[in-house]
Design an enzyme around this catalytic site. Structure first.
Site, short mmCIF file in Angstrom:
data_model
loop_
_atom_site.label_atom_id
_atom_site.label_comp_id
_atom_site.label_asym_id
_atom_site.label_seq_id
_atom_site.Cartn_x
_atom_site.Cartn_y
_atom_site.Cartn_z
N SER A 59 0.83 -1.21 0.00
CA SER A 59 0.00 0.00 0.00
C SER A 59 0.86 1.25 0.00
O SER A 59 2.03 1.25 0.40
CB SER A 59 -0.90 0.02 1.23
OG SER A 59 -1.62 -1.18 1.32
N1 SAH Z 1 -0.91 -5.17 3.99
C1 SAH Z 1 -0.12 -5.44 2.82
C2 SAH Z 1 -0.82 -5.11 1.52
C3 SAH Z 1 -1.77 -6.15 1.19
S1 SAH Z 1 -2.29 -6.33 -0.48
C4 SAH Z 1 1.23 -4.76 2.85
O1 SAH Z 1 1.50 -4.02 3.80
O2 SAH Z 1 2.04 -5.02 1.95
C5 SAH Z 1 -3.64 -7.42 -0.12
C6 SAH Z 1 -3.23 -8.78 0.37
O3 SAH Z 1 -4.41 -9.45 0.81
C7 SAH Z 1 -2.60 -9.64 -0.71
O4 SAH Z 1 -1.38 -10.13 -0.24
C8 SAH Z 1 -3.61 -10.76 -0.90
O5 SAH Z 1 -3.03 -12.00 -1.26
C9 SAH Z 1 -4.26 -10.81 0.47
N2 SAH Z 1 -5.58 -11.43 0.49
C10 SAH Z 1 -6.54 -11.35 -0.48
N3 SAH Z 1 -7.62 -12.05 -0.12
C11 SAH Z 1 -7.34 -12.60 1.08
C12 SAH Z 1 -8.08 -13.46 1.95
N4 SAH Z 1 -9.29 -13.90 1.63
N5 SAH Z 1 -7.48 -13.84 3.10
C13 SAH Z 1 -6.24 -13.40 3.43
N6 SAH Z 1 -5.50 -12.58 2.65
C14 SAH Z 1 -6.05 -12.20 1.48
#
Ligand code: SAH
Length: 209
Positions: A59
């Site tokens: 992000s």
């Molecule tokens: N917080 C992260 C950014 C996350 S991007 C950072 O600081 O880099 C969103 C993330 O959510 C991705 O890695 C994706 O694989 C994960 N994600 C998507 N759907 C999900 C689910 N149902 N359960 C857990 N993680 C999930």
């Protein structure tokens, strides 16, 4: 790297709503270049989201700072994060002294995040779990704050249950083109009080049904 970190924090602190010095200090201290792929190293200290592979993004620092501040994280807070991704948000939370419980569905991302967090000495403060985050982490509930970093259409019920009364939920809701990051405080009677919202673009929650 510290000049770039200072410049980023200076630009973030020009946003009147980003007031929490502790959060901005954490942004300065966590080496964001460790959390982005090699080809984006030069952009690591820009205020922008970057691809981290597997259809995920790290992000934008503004959004991480806003989410962290909105979650009211203090030293010792127990924080649930859904979507570990690069591990950057978890590292910011751990740097603030929180005990972080983070769930990721993509094994490769979880593994890479673990390597980074270990390298930074934060692995003992960040507990990782592989799986669908929709169900939260019931064994470790209740949490002082819940931060969701992938967007859905509605608030998953288990996450609400696992949040303490008085705690904060920070979650992006809606489709990519029309998404709002919403901040709620949970009242004593279990209702959600809206506190703030800003437009954002998070990747969608993966559905595993
Ligand atoms: N917080 C992260 C950014 C996350 S991007 C950072 O600081 O880099 C969103 C993330 O959510 C991705 O890695 C994706 O694989 C994960 N994600 C998507 N759907 C999900 C689910 N149902 N359960 C857990 N993680 C999930």
């Amino acid at each position: 790297m510290s000049r770039k970190a200072d410049a980023l924090v200076a630009s973030l602190s020009r946003h009147p709503e980003l007031q929490d010095r502790r959060v901005l200090d954490a942004v300065r201290r966590v080496p964001r270049e460790l959390f982005v792929p090699r080809e984006y190293q030069d952009l690591a200290w820009e205020d922008r989201a970057l691809p981290i592979g597997h259809d995920a993004t790290i992000s934008q620092p503004y959004v991480v700072a806003f989410m962290t501040q909105s979650a009211h994280v203090a030293s010792g807070s127990r924080v649930l994060e859904i979507g570990t991704g690069s591990g950057y948000q978890a590292a910011i939370l751990a740097t603030l002294g929180a005990e972080v419980f983070t769930v990721e569905v993509m094994p490769a991302l979880a593994e890479e995040a673990r390597t980074r967090l270990t390298k930074l000495g934060l692995a003992d403060k960040v507990h990782q779990r592989l799986g669908d985050g929709i169900g939260g982490w019931p064994e470790e509930a209740p949490f002082d704050a819940v931060i969701v970093t992938a967007a859905g259409e509605q608030i998953p019920e288990p996450l609400l249950h696992q949040l303490k009364a008085g705690g904060h939920l920070v979650i992006p809701l809606g489709r990519y083109e029309d998404q709002l990051l919403k901040v709620f405080a949970k009242t004593r009677d279990g209702q959600l009080d809206p506190e703030a919202q800003v437009p954002v673009r998070f990747v969608p929650m993966r559905r595993l049904d």
